[in-house]
Design a protein around this motif. Sequence first.
Motif, PDB file in Angstrom:
ATOM      1  N   ARG A   1       0.815  -1.214   0.000  1.00 34.66           N
ATOM      2  CA  ARG A   1       0.000   0.000   0.000  1.00 34.66           C
ATOM      3  C   ARG A   1       0.852   1.269   0.000  1.00 34.66           C
ATOM      4  NH1 ARG A   1      -4.674  -1.363   4.551  1.00 34.66           N
ATOM      5  NH2 ARG A   1      -6.061  -2.596   3.186  1.00 34.66           N
ATOM      6  N   HIS A   2       1.949   1.283   0.724  1.00 31.93           N
ATOM      7  CA  HIS A   2       2.725   2.506   0.922  1.00 31.93           C
ATOM      8  C   HIS A   2       3.898   2.666  -0.047  1.00 31.93           C
ATOM      9  CE1 HIS A   2       0.489   2.253   4.705  1.00 31.93           C
ATOM     10  NE2 HIS A   2       0.711   3.569   4.838  1.00 31.93           N
ATOM     11  N   PHE A   3       4.394   1.591  -0.583  1.00 34.32           N
ATOM     12  CA  PHE A   3       5.592   1.700  -1.432  1.00 34.32           C
ATOM     13  C   PHE A   3       5.373   1.114  -2.830  1.00 34.32           C
ATOM     14  CE2 PHE A   3       9.661   0.072  -3.048  1.00 34.32           C
ATOM     15  CZ  PHE A   3      10.410   1.239  -3.057  1.00 34.32           C
ATOM     16  N   THR A   4       5.062  -0.173  -2.881  1.00 31.98           N
ATOM     17  CA  THR A   4       4.951  -0.848  -4.179  1.00 31.98           C
ATOM     18  C   THR A   4       3.864  -0.221  -5.037  1.00 31.98           C
ATOM     19  OG1 THR A   4       5.580  -2.883  -3.044  1.00 31.98           O
ATOM     20  CG2 THR A   4       4.765  -3.088  -5.289  1.00 31.98           C
ATOM     21  N   PHE A   5       2.737   0.114  -4.445  1.00 31.31           N
ATOM     22  CA  PHE A   5       1.606   0.631  -5.206  1.00 31.31           C
ATOM     23  C   PHE A   5       1.923   2.013  -5.808  1.00 31.31           C
ATOM     24  CE2 PHE A   5      -2.905   2.300  -5.405  1.00 31.31           C
ATOM     25  CZ  PHE A   5      -3.256   1.500  -6.481  1.00 31.31           C
ATOM     26  N   LEU A   6       2.813   2.761  -5.163  1.00 34.47           N
ATOM     27  CA  LEU A   6       3.215   4.061  -5.719  1.00 34.47           C
ATOM     28  C   LEU A   6       3.902   3.863  -7.069  1.00 34.47           C
ATOM     29  CD1 LEU A   6       3.571   7.115  -5.550  1.00 34.47           C
ATOM     30  CD2 LEU A   6       5.657   6.740  -4.220  1.00 34.47           C
ATOM     31  N   GLY A   7       4.759   2.839  -7.155  1.00 35.42           N
ATOM     32  CA  GLY A   7       5.397   2.545  -8.437  1.00 35.42           C
ATOM     33  C   GLY A   7       4.385   2.110  -9.479  1.00 35.42           C
ATOM     34  N   VAL A   8       3.360   1.314  -9.040  1.00 37.51           N
ATOM     35  CA  VAL A   8       2.356   0.809  -9.974  1.00 37.51           C
ATOM     36  C   VAL A   8       1.523   1.953 -10.550  1.00 37.51           C
ATOM     37  CG1 VAL A   8       0.326  -0.659 -10.226  1.00 37.51           C
ATOM     38  CG2 VAL A   8       2.260  -1.436  -8.849  1.00 37.51           C
ATOM     39  N   VAL A   9       1.083   2.888  -9.694  1.00 39.03           N
ATOM     40  CA  VAL A   9       0.206   3.961 -10.175  1.00 39.03           C
ATOM     41  C   VAL A   9       0.939   4.916 -11.129  1.00 39.03           C
ATOM     42  CG1 VAL A   9      -1.203   3.869  -8.087  1.00 39.03           C
ATOM     43  CG2 VAL A   9       0.688   5.502  -8.218  1.00 39.03           C
ATOM     44  N   LEU A  10       2.275   4.944 -11.065  1.00 42.05           N
ATOM     45  CA  LEU A  10       3.030   5.862 -11.918  1.00 42.05           C
ATOM     46  C   LEU A  10       3.355   5.273 -13.289  1.00 42.05           C
ATOM     47  CD1 LEU A  10       5.580   7.412  -9.375  1.00 42.05           C
ATOM     48  CD2 LEU A  10       3.608   8.528 -10.427  1.00 42.05           C
ATOM     49  N   ILE A  11       3.181   3.973 -13.452  1.00 40.97           N
ATOM     50  CA  ILE A  11       3.630   3.336 -14.697  1.00 40.97           C
ATOM     51  C   ILE A  11       2.810   3.816 -15.891  1.00 40.97           C
ATOM     52  CG2 ILE A  11       3.853   1.157 -15.934  1.00 40.97           C
ATOM     53  CD1 ILE A  11       4.484  -0.170 -13.242  1.00 40.97           C
ATOM     54  N   ALA A  12       1.507   3.552 -15.882  1.00 32.90           N
ATOM     55  CA  ALA A  12       0.685   3.838 -17.062  1.00 32.90           C
ATOM     56  C   ALA A  12       0.639   5.330 -17.379  1.00 32.90           C
ATOM     57  CB  ALA A  12      -0.729   3.300 -16.860  1.00 32.90           C
ATOM     58  N   ILE A  13       0.454   6.170 -16.361  1.00 31.17           N
ATOM     59  CA  ILE A  13       0.353   7.599 -16.625  1.00 31.17           C
ATOM     60  C   ILE A  13       1.685   8.168 -17.115  1.00 31.17           C
ATOM     61  CG2 ILE A  13       0.851   8.248 -14.234  1.00 31.17           C
ATOM     62  CD1 ILE A  13      -1.446  10.013 -16.821  1.00 31.17           C
ATOM     63  N   ASN A  14       2.824   7.628 -16.624  1.00 34.58           N
ATOM     64  CA  ASN A  14       4.126   8.059 -17.131  1.00 34.58           C
ATOM     65  C   ASN A  14       4.334   7.614 -18.573  1.00 34.58           C
ATOM     66  OD1 ASN A  14       5.115   9.542 -14.988  1.00 34.58           O
ATOM     67  ND2 ASN A  14       6.124   7.806 -14.013  1.00 34.58           N
ATOM     68  N   VAL A  15       3.825   6.428 -18.902  1.00 37.13           N
ATOM     69  CA  VAL A  15       3.909   5.955 -20.290  1.00 37.13           C
ATOM     70  C   VAL A  15       3.127   6.907 -21.194  1.00 37.13           C
ATOM     71  CG1 VAL A  15       3.246   4.127 -21.890  1.00 37.13           C
ATOM     72  CG2 VAL A  15       4.269   3.554 -19.688  1.00 37.13           C
ATOM     73  N   TYR A  16       1.946   7.281 -20.760  1.00 37.20           N
ATOM     74  CA  TYR A  16       1.123   8.183 -21.568  1.00 37.20           C
ATOM     75  C   TYR A  16       1.781   9.569 -21.681  1.00 37.20           C
ATOM     76  CZ  TYR A  16      -2.857  10.901 -23.196  1.00 37.20           C
ATOM     77  OH  TYR A  16      -3.670  11.727 -23.922  1.00 37.20           O
ATOM     78  N   ALA A  17       2.297  10.086 -20.552  1.00 36.88           N
ATOM     79  CA  ALA A  17       2.973  11.387 -20.575  1.00 36.88           C
ATOM     80  C   ALA A  17       4.204  11.344 -21.481  1.00 36.88           C
ATOM     81  CB  ALA A  17       3.368  11.802 -19.161  1.00 36.88           C
ATOM     82  N   PHE A  18       4.895  10.212 -21.471  1.00 34.29           N
ATOM     83  CA  PHE A  18       6.059  10.043 -22.344  1.00 34.29           C
ATOM     84  C   PHE A  18       5.652  10.158 -23.816  1.00 34.29           C
ATOM     85  CE2 PHE A  18       8.289   6.899 -24.986  1.00 34.29           C
ATOM     86  CZ  PHE A  18       9.539   7.481 -25.032  1.00 34.29           C
ATOM     87  N   SER A  19       4.564   9.512 -24.192  1.00 33.41           N
ATOM     88  CA  SER A  19       4.107   9.571 -25.590  1.00 33.41           C
ATOM     89  C   SER A  19       3.704  11.001 -25.966  1.00 33.41           C
ATOM     90  CB  SER A  19       2.939   8.609 -25.806  1.00 33.41           C
ATOM     91  OG  SER A  19       1.756   9.079 -25.160  1.00 33.41           O
TER      92      SER A  19
ATOM     93  N   PHE B   1      -7.252  -0.386 -12.248  1.00 35.04           N
ATOM     94  CA  PHE B   1      -6.748  -1.250 -13.317  1.00 35.04           C
ATOM     95  C   PHE B   1      -7.333  -0.826 -14.670  1.00 35.04           C
ATOM     96  CE2 PHE B   1      -7.600  -5.122 -15.883  1.00 35.04           C
ATOM     97  CZ  PHE B   1      -6.301  -5.334 -16.319  1.00 35.04           C
ATOM     98  N   ALA B   2      -8.609  -0.442 -14.677  1.00 30.09           N
ATOM     99  CA  ALA B   2      -9.239   0.016 -15.927  1.00 30.09           C
ATOM    100  C   ALA B   2      -8.560   1.286 -16.434  1.00 30.09           C
ATOM    101  CB  ALA B   2     -10.727   0.259 -15.692  1.00 30.09           C
ATOM    102  N   SER B   3      -8.251   2.215 -15.517  1.00 32.90           N
ATOM    103  CA  SER B   3      -7.558   3.442 -15.942  1.00 32.90           C
ATOM    104  C   SER B   3      -6.139   3.119 -16.412  1.00 32.90           C
ATOM    105  CB  SER B   3      -7.516   4.451 -14.793  1.00 32.90           C
ATOM    106  OG  SER B   3      -6.617   4.042 -13.779  1.00 32.90           O
ATOM    107  N   PHE B   4      -5.531   2.133 -15.777  1.00 30.56           N
ATOM    108  CA  PHE B   4      -4.185   1.700 -16.178  1.00 30.56           C
ATOM    109  C   PHE B   4      -4.206   1.234 -17.634  1.00 30.56           C
ATOM    110  CE2 PHE B   4      -0.695  -1.193 -16.732  1.00 30.56           C
ATOM    111  CZ  PHE B   4       0.328  -0.706 -15.933  1.00 30.56           C
ATOM    112  N   VAL B   5      -5.159   0.363 -17.951  1.00 33.22           N
ATOM    113  CA  VAL B   5      -5.283  -0.151 -19.318  1.00 33.22           C
ATOM    114  C   VAL B   5      -5.619   0.980 -20.290  1.00 33.22           C
ATOM    115  CG1 VAL B   5      -6.601  -1.690 -20.813  1.00 33.22           C
ATOM    116  CG2 VAL B   5      -5.941  -2.452 -18.510  1.00 33.22           C
ATOM    117  N   PHE B   6      -6.476   1.908 -19.858  1.00 35.58           N
ATOM    118  CA  PHE B   6      -6.871   3.019 -20.732  1.00 35.58           C
ATOM    119  C   PHE B   6      -5.664   3.876 -21.112  1.00 35.58           C
ATOM    120  CE2 PHE B   6      -7.854   7.573 -20.928  1.00 35.58           C
ATOM    121  CZ  PHE B   6      -8.646   7.603 -22.065  1.00 35.58           C
ATOM    122  N   TYR B   7      -4.888   4.291 -20.137  1.00 36.80           N
ATOM    123  CA  TYR B   7      -3.757   5.169 -20.424  1.00 36.80           C
ATOM    124  C   TYR B   7      -2.655   4.439 -21.183  1.00 36.80           C
ATOM    125  CZ  TYR B   7      -5.417   9.247 -17.893  1.00 36.80           C
ATOM    126  OH  TYR B   7      -6.128  10.354 -17.515  1.00 36.80           O
ATOM    127  N   PHE B   8      -2.516   3.137 -20.898  1.00 32.79           N
ATOM    128  CA  PHE B   8      -1.505   2.365 -21.608  1.00 32.79           C
ATOM    129  C   PHE B   8      -1.841   2.303 -23.098  1.00 32.79           C
ATOM    130  CE2 PHE B   8       0.537  -1.470 -23.146  1.00 32.79           C
ATOM    131  CZ  PHE B   8       1.809  -1.356 -22.611  1.00 32.79           C
TER     132      PHE B   8
END
Length: 733
Positions: free
Chosen positions: A82-100, A157-164
């Motif tokens: 909840r405090h550490f691992t999930f922070l990395g997870v929530v940043l993956i898809a949105i960072n991928v989208y921001a990168f594009s 997870f749905a937002s993750f797939v959407f942004y990816f």
Amino acid sequence: MNQPIADLLFNPAIYQFNWFSVPLLIVAIILTLIGFFVLKQHPQARTNQTFFYLCLGLTMWLVGYAWMYSIIDAASALWLYRHFTFLGVVLIAINVYAFSVMWLELWEQQKWLVIAGYLFSFSCYFLAWNSPLVVPFVEKYFWGYYSRYGPVGVLFFASFVFYFFAAFGNFIYRLRYPIPTVQKRQIYPVIAAFCFAITGCVDFIPKIVHAEIFPFGFLSAFFWIMGMAYAIVTYKVMDIETVIHKTLLWVTTSALYVVPIGIIAYFAKDWLVGLSPTVFALTAFVFFLAFIPHVQIVQPKIDQLFQRRKYDLNRIVAQFSQELVHLKSLEDLSEHILATVKRTLYPDALNLLLWDTVKGKSLVFKPGKRALEISTHAFNDLFLFLGSYNAVILKEFIHIDPRLIPQADSFERLFDEFEAIVCAPLVMEDQLIGVLMLGEKENLKEYSGTEIGFLSDLRGSAAIAISNSLRLIAMQANLRKWNEELEKQVKERTRELKDAQSQLIQAEKLATIGTLAGGVAHEINNPLAAIMTNAQMLLMEELSGDAKESIELIEEATKRCREIVQKLMKYSRKAPEEKTHEALDINEVIRQTIEFLKYQLQQENLKVATKLEAKSRIQGSHNELSQVFTNLLMNAKDALSGNQNGSMIEVLTKETGGEVIAEVKDNGCGIPEEKLIKIFDPFFTTKDVGKGTGLGLSIVQKIMIDHGGRIDVRSKAGEGTSFVLIFPKAGAR
């Protein structure tokens, strides 16, 4: 309650070694290094920065799960996710989208979608701290504890797939528009990487439902990031292509060993767990021995496959550098550089430009042709930029590299003018010396990363050699210039010596004439005395008016002749009486001198304006001071010869303090500044040979010193000259 669990995470008792954590940590380290590598290529580029943040998010995700796999306490694993691992997870898809968005320059169109994605992701993260709606619990699988998502987690997870897939769609969308070929070649590996990364979605299945499916998403992330990193930096560091290819081949061949071992370990996990530590260590050692042939045989073969061309090019550069030592002339150096590039890379067009920063021109060398000087003034700013950029540039990247875009138009003109697609600047101490311009390869293939690296190495040696040659040429030019200057000085000194010799001869002639004139004057003085005596005796008698007037004219003419004779005797130093200094009126000396020179001045239509205001007398010799003013007035007369501005001679006197000042000035041709310091030197004259001895002003200065005074001069070429005589008042010396 959270704080004790946080403290518990640092308790070794809740950890056990877990083999499944090892590959995650390895991939996390690799991804971190890739992120730093890409950022280093261009730290100011937003694309590189966003990619770096993406790598950091993936690293937090992988390190967090590796940490969780090693924990034996469910509550601690849940808190950690909840405090550490999930922070990395929530940043993956949105960072991928921001990168594009950053890379494809879609910020203005899609910035609000990016901002909304970050807000939603961080909202889910902070909600997960205490709410079971996001991550209610963790489940125990054979690889370790793994998170399960609640209703909000599924929404995330749905937002993750959407942004990816939105990021994936941005790259597909860009291909529909006309873009440079190189950008297309960058997008293709990104699309391939996205297609492979989709397999990583399998990791979410155990998070939504209970399923014993091993989360291999770390491998998907690894190859995905490698593909995107390749796309970003391939145009910046061309050797990355070889690194990527070697890595992929090495990973593939290694998989032939690792995958079977992993499968065996998976199906035999129960048996392996039951082994004693000694037997388990022996089993692991056997697996290790099975991997040794791969390291000793396969890896060297891969290196040999990819490094053969690079080895050959390195050998050519070394040989090229050795041969440069024996070449000195600029032509030989240029021909050697061009020949080496021509026979190694086979460009259809090849030019070497040597830039002259002062003239704004360049010498252009072509293989087998004479150098041609052309104007490159239009490229001066671009050449200054190349001096600071100092890297090989390909034409297809000038509209992509952020540092090249401001100069893109100038680069276009440069490449088009020389039919080139590669520009290799030759730089020495941040100063551009020249530019190598290469056209397309004769076989129409592209320049490889190894060949670009070869150009980078070769241009360094070439720049040093050309710089040394240019310095040698400059030194030789300076030496020739110094020799010419020395020859000129010798000729000038020889001429001065000849002039001095002529002046000495003239002085001797004048001295002889002066002596003769003194003798003649002495001889004439006696008859004049007789005439004067008889004329005065006749005037004592009673004479008629006409006769008396005639006798008076004879007496007056005789006096005039006697004065002239006395002057001649004074200048010839044959005066019969001894000269002594006495108190005299300088104004009277000036009047008599002007009267004496009246006839000569009238011949030149010159008049002397006087302003004689000095009242005090000075101590001096009448004859010598008369000589001083005669010399100065005659010099003024000569200076006014041919004057078109209204000739003028002025003589002024005044007194100030304990001094009497006399000034003789004219508006003639003046004296050049460089000659002013020499005018009192003996035999120095500005007049033609035969018109002056160069002794007049030297004598004037000597007489002034003898009188305790001094002489100053002020003059400017074309404006006139002023001589100032300063005497002490009588009794002041």
